[in-house]
Design a protein around this motif. Structure first.
Motif, short mmCIF file in Angstrom:
data_model
loop_
_atom_site.label_atom_id
_atom_site.label_comp_id
_atom_site.label_asym_id
_atom_site.label_seq_id
_atom_site.Cartn_x
_atom_site.Cartn_y
_atom_site.Cartn_z
N ALA A 1 8.56 -5.24 -3.53
CA ALA A 1 8.03 -5.03 -2.17
C ALA A 1 9.11 -4.67 -1.16
CB ALA A 1 7.24 -6.25 -1.70
N THR A 2 10.27 -4.21 -1.64
CA THR A 2 11.31 -3.74 -0.72
C THR A 2 11.84 -2.35 -1.09
OG1 THR A 2 12.93 -4.99 -2.03
CG2 THR A 2 12.13 -6.05 -0.02
N GLY A 3 11.10 -1.64 -1.93
CA GLY A 3 11.50 -0.26 -2.24
C GLY A 3 12.61 -0.12 -3.26
N ASP A 4 12.93 -1.18 -3.96
CA ASP A 4 14.03 -1.12 -4.92
C ASP A 4 13.59 -0.86 -6.36
OD1 ASP A 4 16.30 -1.75 -3.19
OD2 ASP A 4 15.33 -3.69 -2.94
N GLY B 1 10.34 0.51 -7.66
CA GLY B 1 9.51 1.65 -8.02
C GLY B 1 8.20 1.33 -8.72
N SER C 1 5.09 3.01 -7.19
CA SER C 1 5.17 4.45 -6.94
C SER C 1 3.80 5.12 -6.94
CB SER C 1 6.03 5.13 -8.00
OG SER C 1 7.35 4.65 -7.95
N VAL D 1 6.51 8.45 -3.47
CA VAL D 1 6.93 7.43 -2.49
C VAL D 1 6.65 6.04 -3.05
CG1 VAL D 1 6.37 8.98 -0.55
CG2 VAL D 1 4.71 7.26 -1.26
N CYS D 2 7.29 5.04 -2.45
CA CYS D 2 6.96 3.65 -2.75
C CYS D 2 5.80 3.24 -1.85
CB CYS D 2 8.16 2.75 -2.44
SG CYS D 2 9.50 2.87 -3.61
N CYS E 1 4.77 0.40 -1.27
CA CYS E 1 5.10 -0.83 -0.54
C CYS E 1 5.82 -0.54 0.76
CB CYS E 1 5.93 -1.78 -1.40
SG CYS E 1 7.66 -1.27 -1.60
N LEU E 2 6.39 0.68 0.88
CA LEU E 2 7.14 1.03 2.09
C LEU E 2 6.39 2.03 2.95
CD1 LEU E 2 10.88 1.27 0.98
CD2 LEU E 2 9.62 -0.66 1.92
N ALA F 1 15.89 6.77 -11.38
CA ALA F 1 16.80 5.66 -11.05
C ALA F 1 16.13 4.65 -10.12
CB ALA F 1 18.08 6.19 -10.42
N GLY F 2 15.10 5.07 -9.42
CA GLY F 2 14.41 4.15 -8.51
C GLY F 2 13.29 3.36 -9.18
N ASN F 3 13.18 3.50 -10.50
CA ASN F 3 12.20 2.72 -11.26
C ASN F 3 12.95 1.77 -12.18
OD1 ASN F 3 10.83 5.54 -10.71
ND2 ASN F 3 9.18 4.07 -11.02
#
Lengths: 157, 291
Positions: A43-46, A48, A51, A59-60, A62-63, A132-134
């Motif tokens: 829930a902070t975009g880290d 993924g 997605s 995009v995430c 959650c953000l 990398a964001g997942n």
């Protein structure tokens, strides 16, 4: 403040929902329109896990606020499969055993779809940077990368 | 304010009116672009209800205009769109790289340079890059628009020069002329998706003989705000930007830094690394300008 009425499109279906102004799109998808395929990890975009595609862009959820989905086209994991069965990426994740617990999988598949929509023949480095964001704490990523490479090959064929 | 509210104005005038009305009522306002900082703060360190003013539905915050003398980048343009703009990447490679360094593909789909600036973190990656290229912040408010140099925009950790009834419209950057280029480098302990331990942006112009005629050097994450380091620029101007000049610029950056020690790095380490980054970014900017 009263709830906000949002008119949007989710997986090519018109959708309307009511939400608090500060509610994330993730919570709106899960709690207001009962599409629970999209997962919450950090829930902070880290991580993924949440997605989705908004107007085709990864995009995430959650953000992003639910109210920001007004007039947008949202695609979730529920919108990835083809009418006659799984999407190639989903099929390849199964074949390569690219998942264990499955919490990260919807996010990976949506992210991989966005990648292959944009890059038809990505090299391994491109795939690794794109994803990398997942985060996945089960597979060690290698099987996921192989699944995406195989899906790219099949989609290009 | 006992609960959150949301507004999505579609013009500058409407946005200014919403901001001014809310400011006059004594209620809190926060502008929202990509939301990649705002939403995280809302669910952790700063839960106080407020009016969220979504600035993404305004023409001026979404425009990219590459003019003969000036480049305009709307405050709400996400990094992903900047990175897809080949002309911008060719003209301002350092600035666009700084935007590309922030977060994952998902974050880049939303996060903007304008938001990075307004969040006003000491470690914001685009800020030294913006200072280096001489960006002016275009701020809209009740009395029209005003322009502030990026190095003067941020006033402290998490604070900037805008009042509650103002918002950032976009950034104006002088179009780089011949033999002019920029570079930005930061240090993080892994290859991506982390917050800068130190960062340095360099923009410079060379003459036909490779002599530097103009330079701007900025450092980030080593002081409460990103800094313009005039002494570092002076060390480059009039030289061929050789190793001796770059070392002098690096020493000036290390001297200008006033870092803190935290989990990312110590004072001594940051002071040294920021000089190294200045040297390397300077060499990249030089090579780009002479290419």
């Amino acid at each position: 403040m009263a709830k906000v009425h949002v008119t949007t499109s989710v997986n090519n279906q018109p959708q309307e929902f009511l939400c608090e102004p500060q509610e994330s799109l993730l919570n709106c998808l899960r709690d207001e329109i009962n599409l629970t395929g999209t997962k919450e990890g950090c829930a902070t975009g880290d991580c993924g896990a949440c997605s989705v595609l908004v107007d085709g862009r990864l995009v995430c959820s959650c953000l992003m606020l639910g109210v920001e989905a007004e007039g947008k086209e949202v695609t979730t994991i529920e919108g990835i499969a083809e009418p006659d069965g799984l999407h190639v990426i989903q099929q390849k994740f199964l074949e390569h055993a690219a998942l264990q617990c499955g919490i990260c999988t919807p996010g990976f598949i949506v992210a991989a779809k966005a990648l292959l929509d944009k890059h038809k023949d990505p090299d391994e480095e491109t795939i690794r940077y794109w994803l990398a964001g997942n985060l996945c704490r089960c597979t060690g990523y290698d099987k996921i990368i192989r699944a995406v490479q195989d899906a790219a090959k099949e989609l290009a064929a | 304010m006992s609960s959150y509210s949301y507004a999505a104005p579609t013009s500058v005038d409407e946005a200014v009116e919403v901001l001014a009305t809310n400011a006059a009522s004594g209620q809190r306002t926060q502008c929202l672009a990509g939301g990649t900082d705002v939403l995280v703060q809302m669910s952790s360190v700063d839960r106080e209800p407020r009016l969220l003013v979504d600035v993404k539905h305004i023409e001026e915050t979404n425009a990219i205009d590459i003019g003969n003398n000036e480049i305009y980048i709307g405050a709400a343009i996400p990094s992903a769109i900047l990175n897809e703009n080949e002309e911008l990447k060719a003209l301002l490679p350092g600035l666009i790289e700084s935007a590309d360094l922030i977060g994952s593909t998902q974050i880049q789909g939303r996060a903007s340079i304008g938001g990075n600036l307004c969040n006003s973190s000491p470690a914001g990656d685009t800020i030294p890059a913006l200072i280096a290229v001489g960006a002016q912040c275009v701020i809209a408010g009740p009395d029209g628009t005003r322009e502030v140099a990026t190095e003067d925009f941020i006033t402290g950790v998490g604070t900037n020069c805008m009042s509650d009834s103002e918002f950032l419209l976009g950034l104006k950057i002088p179009r780089p002329g011949a033999r002019t280029s920029d570079a930005y480098l930061r240090f993080i302990p892994r290859t991506e998706m982390d917050i800068a331990v130190a960062g340095a942006g360099v923009a410079l112009t060379l003459d036909e003989n490779g002599v530097c005629t103009a330079a701007r050097v900025s450092i980030g994450a080593v002081a409460p705000t990103a800094l313009l380091v005039q002494e570092a620029a002076d060390a480059l101007i009039g030289t061929n930007v050789d190793d001796v000049a770059l070392q002098a610029a690096a020493d000036a950056c290390s001297a200008a830094a006033s870092p803190i020690s935290d989990k990312r790095g110590t004072v001594v380490y940051r002071r040294k690394v920021v000089g190294v980054l200045c040297k390397r970014a300077g060499a990249i900017a030089r090579d780009r300008a002479s290419a």
